[in-house]
Scaffold this motif. Structure first.
Motif, PDB file in Angstrom:
ATOM      1  N   ASP A 277       0.822  -1.212   0.000  1.00  0.00           N
ATOM      2  CA  ASP A 277       0.000   0.000   0.000  1.00  0.00           C
ATOM      3  C   ASP A 277       0.853   1.257   0.000  1.00  0.00           C
ATOM      4  OD1 ASP A 277      -2.831  -1.078   0.311  1.00  0.00           O
ATOM      5  OD2 ASP A 277      -1.815  -2.078   1.957  1.00  0.00           O
ATOM      6  N   MET A 278       2.108   1.132   0.482  1.00  0.00           N
ATOM      7  CA  MET A 278       3.005   2.282   0.518  1.00  0.00           C
ATOM      8  C   MET A 278       4.444   1.792   0.625  1.00  0.00           C
ATOM      9  SD  MET A 278       2.866   5.650   2.959  1.00  0.00           S
ATOM     10  CE  MET A 278       4.051   6.981   2.737  1.00  0.00           C
ATOM     11  N   ILE A 279       5.379   2.620   0.124  1.00  0.00           N
ATOM     12  CA  ILE A 279       6.799   2.299   0.172  1.00  0.00           C
ATOM     13  C   ILE A 279       7.534   3.376   0.957  1.00  0.00           C
ATOM     14  CG2 ILE A 279       8.900   2.049  -1.215  1.00  0.00           C
ATOM     15  CD1 ILE A 279       7.028   1.005  -3.481  1.00  0.00           C
ATOM     16  N   ILE A 280       8.357   2.951   1.927  1.00  0.00           N
ATOM     17  CA  ILE A 280       9.214   3.859   2.693  1.00  0.00           C
ATOM     18  C   ILE A 280      10.648   3.502   2.340  1.00  0.00           C
ATOM     19  CG2 ILE A 280       9.888   4.648   4.996  1.00  0.00           C
ATOM     20  CD1 ILE A 280       7.131   3.688   5.975  1.00  0.00           C
ATOM     21  N   CYS A 281      11.400   4.465   1.817  1.00  0.00           N
ATOM     22  CA  CYS A 281      12.659   4.126   1.184  1.00  0.00           C
ATOM     23  C   CYS A 281      13.786   5.083   1.557  1.00  0.00           C
ATOM     24  CB  CYS A 281      12.445   4.138  -0.339  1.00  0.00           C
ATOM     25  SG  CYS A 281      13.900   3.704  -1.297  1.00  0.00           S
ATOM     26  N   ASP A 282      14.964   4.513   1.861  1.00  0.00           N
ATOM     27  CA  ASP A 282      16.179   5.299   2.026  1.00  0.00           C
ATOM     28  C   ASP A 282      16.630   5.784   0.647  1.00  0.00           C
ATOM     29  OD1 ASP A 282      18.414   6.459   3.128  1.00  0.00           O
ATOM     30  OD2 ASP A 282      19.542   4.585   3.287  1.00  0.00           O
ATOM     31  N   VAL A 283      17.451   6.821   0.611  1.00  0.00           N
ATOM     32  CA  VAL A 283      17.950   7.337  -0.667  1.00  0.00           C
ATOM     33  C   VAL A 283      19.286   6.701  -1.025  1.00  0.00           C
ATOM     34  CG1 VAL A 283      18.752   9.378  -1.897  1.00  0.00           C
ATOM     35  CG2 VAL A 283      16.701   9.525  -0.486  1.00  0.00           C
ATOM     36  N   MET A 284      20.266   6.796  -0.134  1.00  0.00           N
ATOM     37  CA  MET A 284      21.608   6.295  -0.423  1.00  0.00           C
ATOM     38  C   MET A 284      21.735   4.837   0.030  1.00  0.00           C
ATOM     39  SD  MET A 284      22.541   8.960  -1.846  1.00  0.00           S
ATOM     40  CE  MET A 284      24.193   8.423  -2.265  1.00  0.00           C
ATOM     41  N   MET A 285      21.783   3.916  -0.951  1.00  0.00           N
ATOM     42  CA  MET A 285      21.882   2.486  -0.666  1.00  0.00           C
ATOM     43  C   MET A 285      22.789   1.831  -1.702  1.00  0.00           C
ATOM     44  SD  MET A 285      17.902   1.478   0.146  1.00  0.00           S
ATOM     45  CE  MET A 285      17.340   2.099  -1.466  1.00  0.00           C
ATOM     46  N   PRO A 286      23.414   0.695  -1.338  1.00  0.00           N
ATOM     47  CA  PRO A 286      24.213  -0.051  -2.327  1.00  0.00           C
ATOM     48  C   PRO A 286      23.301  -0.764  -3.319  1.00  0.00           C
ATOM     49  CG  PRO A 286      24.101  -1.253  -0.259  1.00  0.00           C
ATOM     50  CD  PRO A 286      23.455   0.075  -0.007  1.00  0.00           C
ATOM     51  N   GLU A 287      23.910  -1.342  -4.367  1.00  0.00           N
ATOM     52  CA  GLU A 287      23.189  -2.091  -5.405  1.00  0.00           C
ATOM     53  C   GLU A 287      22.326  -1.183  -6.277  1.00  0.00           C
ATOM     54  OE1 GLU A 287      23.427  -5.413  -6.060  1.00  0.00           O
ATOM     55  OE2 GLU A 287      24.859  -5.741  -4.444  1.00  0.00           O
ATOM     56  N   MET A 288      21.318  -0.564  -5.680  1.00  0.00           N
ATOM     57  CA  MET A 288      20.450   0.386  -6.391  1.00  0.00           C
ATOM     58  C   MET A 288      19.945   1.407  -5.395  1.00  0.00           C
ATOM     59  SD  MET A 288      16.791  -0.230  -8.345  1.00  0.00           S
ATOM     60  CE  MET A 288      17.450  -1.019  -9.807  1.00  0.00           C
ATOM     61  N   ASP A 289      20.187   2.694  -5.659  1.00  0.00           N
ATOM     62  CA  ASP A 289      19.780   3.718  -4.694  1.00  0.00           C
ATOM     63  C   ASP A 289      18.292   4.041  -4.812  1.00  0.00           C
ATOM     64  OD1 ASP A 289      19.434   5.421  -6.869  1.00  0.00           O
ATOM     65  OD2 ASP A 289      21.282   6.527  -6.527  1.00  0.00           O
ATOM     66  N   GLY A 290      17.814   4.873  -3.889  1.00  0.00           N
ATOM     67  CA  GLY A 290      16.398   5.202  -3.846  1.00  0.00           C
ATOM     68  C   GLY A 290      15.901   5.923  -5.089  1.00  0.00           C
ATOM     69  N   TYR A 291      16.736   6.798  -5.646  1.00  0.00           N
ATOM     70  CA  TYR A 291      16.334   7.524  -6.845  1.00  0.00           C
ATOM     71  C   TYR A 291      16.040   6.560  -8.000  1.00  0.00           C
ATOM     72  CZ  TYR A 291      18.252  11.655  -4.459  1.00  0.00           C
ATOM     73  OH  TYR A 291      18.524  12.657  -3.560  1.00  0.00           O
ATOM     74  N   SER A 292      16.949   5.620  -8.237  1.00  0.00           N
ATOM     75  CA  SER A 292      16.765   4.655  -9.328  1.00  0.00           C
ATOM     76  C   SER A 292      15.550   3.769  -9.065  1.00  0.00           C
ATOM     77  CB  SER A 292      18.013   3.789  -9.489  1.00  0.00           C
ATOM     78  OG  SER A 292      19.144   4.578  -9.783  1.00  0.00           O
ATOM     79  N   LEU A 293      15.367   3.382  -7.805  1.00  0.00           N
ATOM     80  CA  LEU A 293      14.233   2.530  -7.454  1.00  0.00           C
ATOM     81  C   LEU A 293      12.906   3.238  -7.726  1.00  0.00           C
ATOM     82  CD1 LEU A 293      12.869   0.070  -6.144  1.00  0.00           C
ATOM     83  CD2 LEU A 293      13.203   1.185  -3.932  1.00  0.00           C
ATOM     84  N   VAL A 294      12.778   4.479  -7.252  1.00  0.00           N
ATOM     85  CA  VAL A 294      11.510   5.196  -7.424  1.00  0.00           C
ATOM     86  C   VAL A 294      11.237   5.478  -8.904  1.00  0.00           C
ATOM     87  CG1 VAL A 294      10.267   7.323  -6.888  1.00  0.00           C
ATOM     88  CG2 VAL A 294      11.547   6.150  -5.099  1.00  0.00           C
ATOM     89  N   SER A 295      12.277   5.746  -9.674  1.00  0.00           N
ATOM     90  CA  SER A 295      12.091   5.926 -11.112  1.00  0.00           C
ATOM     91  C   SER A 295      11.492   4.664 -11.735  1.00  0.00           C
ATOM     92  CB  SER A 295      13.426   6.250 -11.791  1.00  0.00           C
ATOM     93  OG  SER A 295      13.913   7.508 -11.372  1.00  0.00           O
ATOM     94  N   ALA A 296      12.005   3.492 -11.327  1.00  0.00           N
ATOM     95  CA  ALA A 296      11.481   2.224 -11.842  1.00  0.00           C
ATOM     96  C   ALA A 296      10.046   1.989 -11.382  1.00  0.00           C
ATOM     97  CB  ALA A 296      12.380   1.074 -11.383  1.00  0.00           C
ATOM     98  N   ILE A 297       9.759   2.335 -10.129  1.00  0.00           N
ATOM     99  CA  ILE A 297       8.411   2.164  -9.588  1.00  0.00           C
ATOM    100  C   ILE A 297       7.406   3.019 -10.359  1.00  0.00           C
ATOM    101  CG2 ILE A 297       6.959   2.741  -7.578  1.00  0.00           C
ATOM    102  CD1 ILE A 297       9.382   1.877  -5.839  1.00  0.00           C
ATOM    103  N   ARG A 298       7.785   4.259 -10.676  1.00  0.00           N
ATOM    104  CA  ARG A 298       6.871   5.165 -11.361  1.00  0.00           C
ATOM    105  C   ARG A 298       6.658   4.782 -12.829  1.00  0.00           C
ATOM    106  NH1 ARG A 298       4.827   5.868  -7.238  1.00  0.00           N
ATOM    107  NH2 ARG A 298       5.212   7.583  -5.780  1.00  0.00           N
ATOM    108  N   GLN A 299       7.582   4.016 -13.398  1.00  0.00           N
ATOM    109  CA  GLN A 299       7.459   3.614 -14.796  1.00  0.00           C
ATOM    110  C   GLN A 299       6.653   2.329 -14.966  1.00  0.00           C
ATOM    111  OE1 GLN A 299      11.486   3.404 -16.305  1.00  0.00           O
ATOM    112  NE2 GLN A 299      11.893   5.547 -15.809  1.00  0.00           N
ATOM    113  N   ASP A 300       6.417   1.618 -13.869  1.00  0.00           N
ATOM    114  CA  ASP A 300       5.677   0.354 -13.924  1.00  0.00           C
ATOM    115  C   ASP A 300       4.212   0.616 -13.579  1.00  0.00           C
ATOM    116  OD1 ASP A 300       4.570  -2.149 -13.624  1.00  0.00           O
ATOM    117  OD2 ASP A 300       6.233  -2.964 -12.460  1.00  0.00           O
ATOM    118  N   PRO A 301       3.271   0.361 -14.511  1.00  0.00           N
ATOM    119  CA  PRO A 301       1.851   0.625 -14.246  1.00  0.00           C
ATOM    120  C   PRO A 301       1.325  -0.075 -12.994  1.00  0.00           C
ATOM    121  CG  PRO A 301       2.203   0.117 -16.563  1.00  0.00           C
ATOM    122  CD  PRO A 301       3.493  -0.181 -15.861  1.00  0.00           C
ATOM    123  N   LYS A 302       1.923  -1.221 -12.655  1.00  0.00           N
ATOM    124  CA  LYS A 302       1.455  -1.974 -11.483  1.00  0.00           C
ATOM    125  C   LYS A 302       1.754  -1.246 -10.181  1.00  0.00           C
ATOM    126  CE  LYS A 302       3.567  -5.672  -9.959  1.00  0.00           C
ATOM    127  NZ  LYS A 302       4.164  -7.037  -9.889  1.00  0.00           N
TER     128      LYS A 302
END
Length: 216
Positions: free
Chosen positions: A55-80
């Protein structure tokens, strides 16, 4: 005694590479009645999102592997997942950091350290806003999502029908297990079997299908 009124069984995905923060925030949110699942970085979070939609995502910004910015960009591009509210937690509190986070697609930007009560208030506010938007969209008609499509010959067992009824009510597997007096692993197995029979991807779709077909 655990509080349950605020969360009302809403499921949150908490992503942070700091295990201590994960434990503290998870405990606090679960105390307030939320069902919390966790991930250590953006890549792990995407794997979680392939299985279910919170129902909601709580996310750090600076993380290894994939940071929060890249993650949220992917989330916003996925209709699901594009509709899911996102709250950024970050140690970076400069104005340009906040602006970047909001422009990327976060709904809320909070700076660490933060007061737990403020975090809960922001979560509740974001969830209420998301509910209002969904209700407004449905009330306008013609713009709502198409009905969930599954094979016409899906045959659920009596136990599966009971389980999907509870899933549609927003209950977590743990709560369904307690209600039916079986193990959580048994409920997970039933949910997995129903996903296989219907071809659906996650509990959210399963719940929507059950509601649309009068099973709950």
């Amino acid at each position: 005694m655990k509080e349950t009124s605020a969360g009302n069984h809403r499921r949150l995905l908490l992503i942070d590479d700091d295990p201590n923060l994960i434990l503290l925030v998870k405990d606090y949110l679960e105390f307030r009645g939320y069902d919390v699942i966790t991930a250590e970085n953006g890549r792990e979070a995407l794997e979680v999102l392939e299985q279910e939609t919170p129902d909601m995502i709580i996310c750090d910004v600076m993380m290894p592997e994939m940071d929060g910015y890249s993650l949220v960009s992917a989330i916003r591009q996925d209709p699901k997942t594009s509709w899911v509210p996102v709250l950024f937690l970050s140690a970076k509190g400069q104005s340009q950091d906040r602006v970047k986070g909001l422009n990327i697609g976060a709904d809320v930007y909070m700076v660490k350290p933060f007061e737990p009560e403020e975090l809960v208030a922001q979560v509740e506010s974001s969830l209420k806003q998301a509910s209002r938007l969904i209700q407004h969209k449905d009330s306008k008609g013609g713009d709502s999502s198409p009905k969930i499509q599954v094979p016409f010959d899906v045959d659920l067992t009596p136990t599966e029908l009971r389980v999907v009824h509870f899933v549609a009510r927003g209950m977590a597997n743990r709560e369904i297990a307690e209600e039916l007096k079986v193990s959580q692993r048994t409920i997970e197995s039933h949910v997995s079997n129903m996903l296989g029979k219907t071809g659906l991807h996650n509990r959210t779709e399963l719940a929507r299908w059950a509601i649309e077909n009068g099973m709950a």
